[in-house]
Design an enzyme around this catalytic site. Sequence first.
Site, PDB file in Angstrom:
ATOM      1  N   ASP A  29      -0.247  -4.939   9.552  1.00 44.27           N
ATOM      2  CA  ASP A  29      -1.171  -4.237   9.042  1.00 44.27           C
ATOM      3  C   ASP A  29      -2.442  -4.923   9.177  1.00 44.27           C
ATOM      4  O   ASP A  29      -2.616  -5.364   8.156  1.00 44.27           O
ATOM      5  CB  ASP A  29      -0.970  -2.890   7.826  1.00 44.27           C
ATOM      6  CG  ASP A  29      -2.021  -2.460   7.582  1.00 44.27           C
ATOM      7  OD1 ASP A  29      -2.484  -1.612   8.309  1.00 44.27           O
ATOM      8  OD2 ASP A  29      -1.577  -1.371   6.432  1.00 44.27           O
TER       9      ASP A  29
ATOM     10  N   LYS B 222     -13.032  -0.425   6.469  1.00 44.53           N
ATOM     11  CA  LYS B 222     -13.508  -1.317   5.813  1.00 44.53           C
ATOM     12  C   LYS B 222     -14.490  -2.668   5.695  1.00 44.53           C
ATOM     13  O   LYS B 222     -15.925  -2.087   5.752  1.00 44.53           O
ATOM     14  CB  LYS B 222     -12.774  -1.939   4.367  1.00 44.53           C
ATOM     15  CG  LYS B 222     -12.665  -0.968   3.576  1.00 44.53           C
ATOM     16  CD  LYS B 222     -10.793  -0.601   3.995  1.00 44.53           C
ATOM     17  CE  LYS B 222     -10.278  -0.850   4.518  1.00 44.53           C
ATOM     18  NZ  LYS B 222      -9.377   0.257   4.611  1.00 44.53           N
TER      19      LYS B 222
ATOM     20  N   TRP C  15       0.521  -0.702   0.114  1.00 44.61           N
ATOM     21  CA  TRP C  15      -0.008   0.152   0.057  1.00 44.61           C
ATOM     22  C   TRP C  15       0.598   1.027  -0.120  1.00 44.61           C
ATOM     23  O   TRP C  15       1.568   1.170   0.873  1.00 44.61           O
ATOM     24  CB  TRP C  15      -0.425  -0.156   1.194  1.00 44.61           C
ATOM     25  CG  TRP C  15      -1.521   1.142   1.118  1.00 44.61           C
ATOM     26  CD1 TRP C  15      -2.514   1.980   0.815  1.00 44.61           C
ATOM     27  CD2 TRP C  15      -2.163   2.092   2.125  1.00 44.61           C
ATOM     28  NE1 TRP C  15      -3.400   3.500   1.201  1.00 44.61           N
ATOM     29  CE2 TRP C  15      -3.089   2.878   2.367  1.00 44.61           C
ATOM     30  CE3 TRP C  15      -0.902   1.850   3.729  1.00 44.61           C
ATOM     31  CZ2 TRP C  15      -3.630   3.754   3.433  1.00 44.61           C
ATOM     32  CZ3 TRP C  15      -2.034   3.190   4.824  1.00 44.61           C
ATOM     33  CH2 TRP C  15      -2.981   3.946   5.065  1.00 44.61           C
TER      34      TRP C  15
END
Length: 523
Positions: free
Chosen positions: A332, A368, A251
């Site tokens: 993460d 999310k 990311w």
Amino acid sequence: MRPTLVAEWASSTSLFRSRKACRIYSACAARSSDPAWFVFVVLVGLKQSAMAGTVISVAFASPSVSPATRECHKVPFEVSKSEINSSGVGRHVLGRGGGSPFRIGKKYSGRVTMTVATNVSRFEGVTMAPPDPILGVTEAFKADTNELKLNLGVGAYRTEELQPYVLRVVKKAETLLLEKGENKEYLPIEGLAAFNKATAELLLGADNPVIKEGRVATVQGLSGTGSLRLAAAFIQRYFPEAKALISSPSWGNHKNIFNDARVPWSEYRYYDPRTIGLDFEGMIADVKAAPDGSFVLLHGCAHNPTGIDPTPEQWEKIADVIQEKNHIPFFDVAYQGFASGNLDTDASSVRSFVSRGLEVLVAQSYSKNLGLYAERIGAINVVCASPDAATRVKSQLKRLARPMYSNPPIHGARIVANVVGNPELFNEWKAEMELMAGRIKNVRQALYDSLSEKDKSGKDWSFILRQIGMFSFTGLNKVQSENMTNKWHVYMTKDGRISLAGLSLAKCEYLTDAIIDSFHNVS
Ligand code: PLA
């Protein structure tokens, strides 16, 4: 416009207290396009041993000044204090009430400003930042008036009608909150206690011994990003020699986070474009080769952008190497529940590391899986070897948070605490998450079917089915991705990533045409 010159450097100001350490590193004169303005530029550096840590930047009010300057700032030479004083440069640039900033013991701010003329903004030298590679895509999408446009940039869940979605369970929790009529007083620095408990339990499992033994330091963060950033600040403060290892690719914001926290990082191999799969051997070799005690950043599940996760057996091998090398795993977890549709399955990588007795950092996000994007709700968890260490770590995380943002927002924390803490709502959430993950799986399949049917070149598109989570890493290069946007109005990141959460079944065919055209007709 009259030029203003601002020269500044970032470095440890205490170094300037040593007269010997002072060196005029580079000096130059530049003539702007306006002959009336002749500007001397002096960049002050430190002796070579300190140069590596010195950042010097020069900004000009008049853009025409800078090119000439660039050409002449190459030759370093030494100038003593008296030379500084006897030169016009010294007087103008460094003189401050006749004193030199380099005098022993004098505290100096590290900023030199010479105003050559007035009537000009002090921010003229602030350059334009490039658009964000992910969030900037949404801005470009909004500006496009073509009705065929499709936003597959940011990873945000949309309905089949391509509308943003607020989970029903979130609405229910909000109604309950309103009914309770709770106040809006500040939260403690570490956040809402009920949230911190719920989030650690969701991640590690409620009956995990590390929770029971009080070995987890949990601090509510500003979603995944803020939690990662807080942990990076912690690493920088307590492990100043340590390096972070980031997967290649990752990311995009991971690099920004470590850069801003001044944590040095390097990449480990992760993606193999030939197999469109995991470069497991490369990953292991790079993690082994890193200096002992590095922080290895791992995507807990649904690797972004590749959608390729290690198998459970591969996770075990990764843990072996991390343990061997005394590295610290830093997970993460931004998509718990979104990879498989199951919260526990998606936390299994983290849990297996923790069950080995490893000390682990884990950043969590509810953007999310609960659709709480703008509520900025997440957490940083540090699993420690002892309850005492956990208490100390937590106290330092709070100390870092206080001057940054003081304390976190309450609304999202209450939603999560209510949803996770209420068995009925919790079950509803799980069902809704399965639905969301299911819709993404459906469009994944539909895109694969459509590509396989329409592309007559014989290319194997099955890698799309092997990827998991919100994204598909299409293998389109930068130019091909640009063609997707410029010709087809399909907005996506330039690394070839598309967010399947922004795709509908109805749009699969259109996307297929765009991909086939970009793949075969653009080199
Ligand atoms: N970590 C990973 C791996 C992510 O993909 C994201 C979000 C985050 C952390 C942070 O999200 P949060 O701060 O909202 O909790 N990545 C998104 C959005 C979905 C973004 O770039 O900010 C993406 O499109 O990649």
